[in-house]
Design an enzyme around this catalytic site. Structure first.
Site, PDB file in Angstrom:
ATOM      1  N   ARG A   1       7.436   8.037  -8.856  1.00 60.64           N
ATOM      2  CA  ARG A   1       6.117   8.427  -9.400  1.00 60.64           C
ATOM      3  C   ARG A   1       5.258   9.132  -8.354  1.00 60.64           C
ATOM      4  O   ARG A   1       4.373   9.870  -8.698  1.00 60.64           O
ATOM      5  CB  ARG A   1       5.386   7.221  -9.961  1.00 60.64           C
ATOM      6  CG  ARG A   1       4.938   6.224  -8.921  1.00 60.64           C
ATOM      7  CD  ARG A   1       4.119   5.133  -9.532  1.00 60.64           C
ATOM      8  NE  ARG A   1       4.935   4.240 -10.354  1.00 60.64           N
ATOM      9  CZ  ARG A   1       4.551   2.998 -10.680  1.00 60.64           C
ATOM     10  NH1 ARG A   1       3.375   2.551 -10.287  1.00 60.64           N
ATOM     11  NH2 ARG A   1       5.329   2.229 -11.395  1.00 60.64           N
TER      12      ARG A   1
ATOM     13  N   GLU B   1       9.322   2.270   2.643  1.00 50.49           N
ATOM     14  CA  GLU B   1       9.115   1.143   1.727  1.00 50.49           C
ATOM     15  C   GLU B   1      10.073   1.284   0.572  1.00 50.49           C
ATOM     16  O   GLU B   1      10.189   2.373  -0.017  1.00 50.49           O
ATOM     17  CB  GLU B   1       7.678   1.221   1.191  1.00 50.49           C
ATOM     18  CG  GLU B   1       6.851   0.027   1.551  1.00 50.49           C
ATOM     19  CD  GLU B   1       5.527   0.079   0.846  1.00 50.49           C
ATOM     20  OE1 GLU B   1       5.486  -0.118  -0.375  1.00 50.49           O
ATOM     21  OE2 GLU B   1       4.539   0.357   1.530  1.00 50.49           O
TER      22      GLU B   1
ATOM     23  N   GLU C   1       5.533  -8.498   6.457  1.00 44.58           N
ATOM     24  CA  GLU C   1       4.213  -7.921   6.200  1.00 44.58           C
ATOM     25  C   GLU C   1       3.529  -8.841   5.198  1.00 44.58           C
ATOM     26  O   GLU C   1       4.035  -9.072   4.093  1.00 44.58           O
ATOM     27  CB  GLU C   1       4.339  -6.497   5.643  1.00 44.58           C
ATOM     28  CG  GLU C   1       2.962  -5.900   5.373  1.00 44.58           C
ATOM     29  CD  GLU C   1       3.007  -4.397   5.121  1.00 44.58           C
ATOM     30  OE1 GLU C   1       3.837  -3.703   5.746  1.00 44.58           O
ATOM     31  OE2 GLU C   1       2.210  -3.942   4.291  1.00 44.58           O
TER      32      GLU C   1
ATOM     33  N   ASN D   1      -0.184   4.966   4.959  1.00 46.92           N
ATOM     34  CA  ASN D   1       0.652   5.144   3.777  1.00 46.92           C
ATOM     35  C   ASN D   1       0.198   6.417   3.040  1.00 46.92           C
ATOM     36  O   ASN D   1      -0.963   6.527   2.644  1.00 46.92           O
ATOM     37  CB  ASN D   1       0.507   3.896   2.885  1.00 46.92           C
ATOM     38  CG  ASN D   1       1.345   3.976   1.629  1.00 46.92           C
ATOM     39  OD1 ASN D   1       1.361   4.994   0.950  1.00 46.92           O
ATOM     40  ND2 ASN D   1       2.030   2.906   1.302  1.00 46.92           N
TER      41      ASN D   1
ATOM     42  N   HIS E   1      -0.257   8.324  -1.896  1.00 50.48           N
ATOM     43  CA  HIS E   1      -1.189   8.864  -2.891  1.00 50.48           C
ATOM     44  C   HIS E   1      -1.545  10.329  -2.671  1.00 50.48           C
ATOM     45  O   HIS E   1      -2.183  10.940  -3.532  1.00 50.48           O
ATOM     46  CB  HIS E   1      -2.396   7.941  -3.035  1.00 50.48           C
ATOM     47  CG  HIS E   1      -1.950   6.608  -3.568  1.00 50.48           C
ATOM     48  ND1 HIS E   1      -1.230   6.506  -4.741  1.00 50.48           N
ATOM     49  CD2 HIS E   1      -2.035   5.351  -3.075  1.00 50.48           C
ATOM     50  CE1 HIS E   1      -0.916   5.232  -4.953  1.00 50.48           C
ATOM     51  NE2 HIS E   1      -1.391   4.518  -3.952  1.00 50.48           N
TER      52      HIS E   1
ATOM     53  N   HIS F   1      -2.193  -4.047   2.161  1.00 51.00           N
ATOM     54  CA  HIS F   1      -2.492  -3.928   0.727  1.00 51.00           C
ATOM     55  C   HIS F   1      -3.964  -4.173   0.475  1.00 51.00           C
ATOM     56  O   HIS F   1      -4.479  -5.259   0.712  1.00 51.00           O
ATOM     57  CB  HIS F   1      -1.656  -4.844  -0.164  1.00 51.00           C
ATOM     58  CG  HIS F   1      -1.421  -4.213  -1.510  1.00 51.00           C
ATOM     59  ND1 HIS F   1      -2.377  -4.221  -2.499  1.00 51.00           N
ATOM     60  CD2 HIS F   1      -0.383  -3.509  -1.994  1.00 51.00           C
ATOM     61  CE1 HIS F   1      -1.916  -3.564  -3.538  1.00 51.00           C
ATOM     62  NE2 HIS F   1      -0.710  -3.117  -3.257  1.00 51.00           N
TER      63      HIS F   1
ATOM     64  N   THR G   1       2.124  -2.362  -5.948  1.00 50.25           N
ATOM     65  CA  THR G   1       2.973  -3.521  -5.663  1.00 50.25           C
ATOM     66  C   THR G   1       2.174  -4.807  -5.864  1.00 50.25           C
ATOM     67  O   THR G   1       1.260  -5.098  -5.101  1.00 50.25           O
ATOM     68  CB  THR G   1       3.488  -3.436  -4.215  1.00 50.25           C
ATOM     69  OG1 THR G   1       3.991  -2.124  -3.993  1.00 50.25           O
ATOM     70  CG2 THR G   1       4.577  -4.450  -3.974  1.00 50.25           C
TER      71      THR G   1
ATOM     72  N   ARG H   1       9.739   4.989  -4.811  1.00 53.52           N
ATOM     73  CA  ARG H   1       9.910   4.065  -5.938  1.00 53.52           C
ATOM     74  C   ARG H   1      11.057   4.521  -6.815  1.00 53.52           C
ATOM     75  O   ARG H   1      11.389   5.711  -6.865  1.00 53.52           O
ATOM     76  CB  ARG H   1       8.614   4.000  -6.764  1.00 53.52           C
ATOM     77  CG  ARG H   1       7.452   3.385  -6.038  1.00 53.52           C
ATOM     78  CD  ARG H   1       6.258   3.248  -6.959  1.00 53.52           C
ATOM     79  NE  ARG H   1       6.407   2.118  -7.837  1.00 53.52           N
ATOM     80  CZ  ARG H   1       5.759   0.957  -7.695  1.00 53.52           C
ATOM     81  NH1 ARG H   1       4.885   0.795  -6.722  1.00 53.52           N
ATOM     82  NH2 ARG H   1       5.970  -0.025  -8.525  1.00 53.52           N
TER      83      ARG H   1
ATOM     84  N   HIS I   1       6.637   5.062   0.227  1.00 52.25           N
ATOM     85  CA  HIS I   1       7.375   4.202  -0.709  1.00 52.25           C
ATOM     86  C   HIS I   1       8.106   5.075  -1.718  1.00 52.25           C
ATOM     87  O   HIS I   1       7.481   5.725  -2.553  1.00 52.25           O
ATOM     88  CB  HIS I   1       6.353   3.285  -1.411  1.00 52.25           C
ATOM     89  CG  HIS I   1       6.958   2.274  -2.335  1.00 52.25           C
ATOM     90  ND1 HIS I   1       6.190   1.373  -3.021  1.00 52.25           N
ATOM     91  CD2 HIS I   1       8.246   2.008  -2.692  1.00 52.25           C
ATOM     92  CE1 HIS I   1       6.973   0.592  -3.760  1.00 52.25           C
ATOM     93  NE2 HIS I   1       8.231   0.975  -3.580  1.00 52.25           N
TER      94      HIS I   1
HETATM   95  N1  PXP Z   1       1.991  -2.375   2.430  1.00 54.45           N
HETATM   96  C1  PXP Z   1       2.833  -2.443   1.385  1.00 54.45           C
HETATM   97  C2  PXP Z   1       4.108  -3.197   1.543  1.00 54.45           C
HETATM   98  C3  PXP Z   1       2.539  -1.780   0.165  1.00 54.45           C
HETATM   99  O1  PXP Z   1       3.374  -1.864  -0.875  1.00 54.45           O
HETATM  100  C4  PXP Z   1       1.358  -1.021   0.098  1.00 54.45           C
HETATM  101  C5  PXP Z   1       1.038  -0.265  -1.153  1.00 54.45           C
HETATM  102  O2  PXP Z   1       1.997   0.680  -1.407  1.00 54.45           O
HETATM  103  C6  PXP Z   1       0.528  -0.964   1.225  1.00 54.45           C
HETATM  104  C7  PXP Z   1       0.846  -1.675   2.376  1.00 54.45           C
HETATM  105  C8  PXP Z   1      -0.721  -0.158   1.229  1.00 54.45           C
HETATM  106  O3  PXP Z   1      -1.617  -0.671   0.314  1.00 54.45           O
HETATM  107  P1  PXP Z   1      -2.933   0.182  -0.018  1.00 54.45           P
HETATM  108  O4  PXP Z   1      -2.475   1.476  -0.576  1.00 54.45           O
HETATM  109  O5  PXP Z   1      -3.634  -0.694  -0.998  1.00 54.45           O
HETATM  110  O6  PXP Z   1      -3.671   0.339   1.273  1.00 54.45           O
END
Ligand code: PXP
Length: 253
Positions: free
Chosen positions: A53, A74, A155, A11, A14, A197, A105, A49, A47
């Site tokens: 952001r 996402e 998921e 992901n 960030h 997550h 999330t 959003r 993602h």
């Molecule tokens: N899976 C989903 C559905 C999420 O919303 C997120 C966070 O955006 C992640 C995985 C990844 O989580 P993390 O950034 O805490 O590894």
């Protein structure tokens, strides 16, 4: 029977968070996606959003045009996001709950209360050939609702377990058991099982031992590690942890 290969979805949200802190174009999340793929990611998650952001519409367009591995888009199950997904046609769409005030999330989709609404979005996305996954709490009731919605993939939200592990809380074993039971239930229902997550090297290693889980989606921890050791090294170490967990501590490919 050996467990299927465990895929790593990286992901990149960030990288965009850091970019947006200053405005402008750097660091470029698409460059991060390319480097992640080069370093062993099996797919990229981003993602978009409602408040934009981190990831922006233009990032999604560039990811679709440039990356060679599947994009997991996402999104909240809103009319706007369903429209963007239908126009973009990513490999997969992961439906997540979204609140403006949350930092990340929090919790899984309300697949019971929001059943009809989520089913409608799922049906439209599936009709366009997009593989839909629902980000849900690791509970039997949520899995049954996901099946009735017609989701081919779920998921499992690992946030509560990861937090309990990090805090050294006594709840950690119970939270892990919920994930384990949910993964078994997903397999019994014929639903593909992903998880994500809050995962770090240690929790990824542990969850990799569950043979029903075929994909982990990881972002925040990897980007934090990348600040210190670089993204390629963070992804390689994560891949090793996942392989060790999958192969009962033996490591390997
Ligand atoms: N899976 C989903 C559905 C999420 O919303 C997120 C966070 O955006 C992640 C995985 C990844 O989580 P993390 O950034 O805490 O590894």
């Amino acid at each position: 029977m050996s467990a299927p290969r465990l895929r790593l979805g990286v992901n990149i949200d960030h990288i965009a968070t850091v970019r947006n802190a200053r405005g402008g174009a750097l660091p470029d999340p698409v460059r991060g996606a390319l480097l992640a793929i080069e370093s062993g990611a099996d797919g990229i998650t981003a993602h978009l959003r409602e408040d934009r952001r981190h990831i922006r519409d233009e990032d999604i367009r560039r990811l679709m045009a440039i990356i060679s591995k599947p994009l997991n888009f996402e999104m909240a199950a809103t009319e706007e996001m369903v429209g963007i997904a239908l126009a973009t046609k990513p490999h997969a769409a992961c439906l997540v709950p979204e609140k403006r005030t949350e930092r990340t999330t929090e919790g899984g989709l309300d697949v019971i209360g929001g059943h009809d609404h989520i089913r409608e979005a799922t049906t439209r996305l599936k009709a366009a050939g997009i593989r839909v996954s629902l980000f849900i709490e690791p509970s039997i009731a949520a899995l049954e609702a996901a099946r009735s919605i017609g989701a081919p993939v779920v998921e499992l939200h690992t946030g509560a377990w990861c937090e309990a592990v990090m805090e050294g809380s006594n709840d950690a074993p119970r939270e892990f058991e919920r994930i384990q039971l949910a993964a078994t239930k997903a397999a019994a229902l014929g639903i593909e099982c992903h998880a994500g997550h809050g995962l770090d090297y240690e929790t990824a290693r542990i969850i990799a031992a569950l043979p029903q889980v075929v994909e982990l989606n990881i972002g925040h921890f990897l980007m934090g590690e990348a600040l210190f050791v670089g993204l390629p090294e963070a992804i390689r170490t994560m891949r090793e942890a996942m392989n060790e967990g999958r192969n009962g501590g033996l490591g390997g490919a």
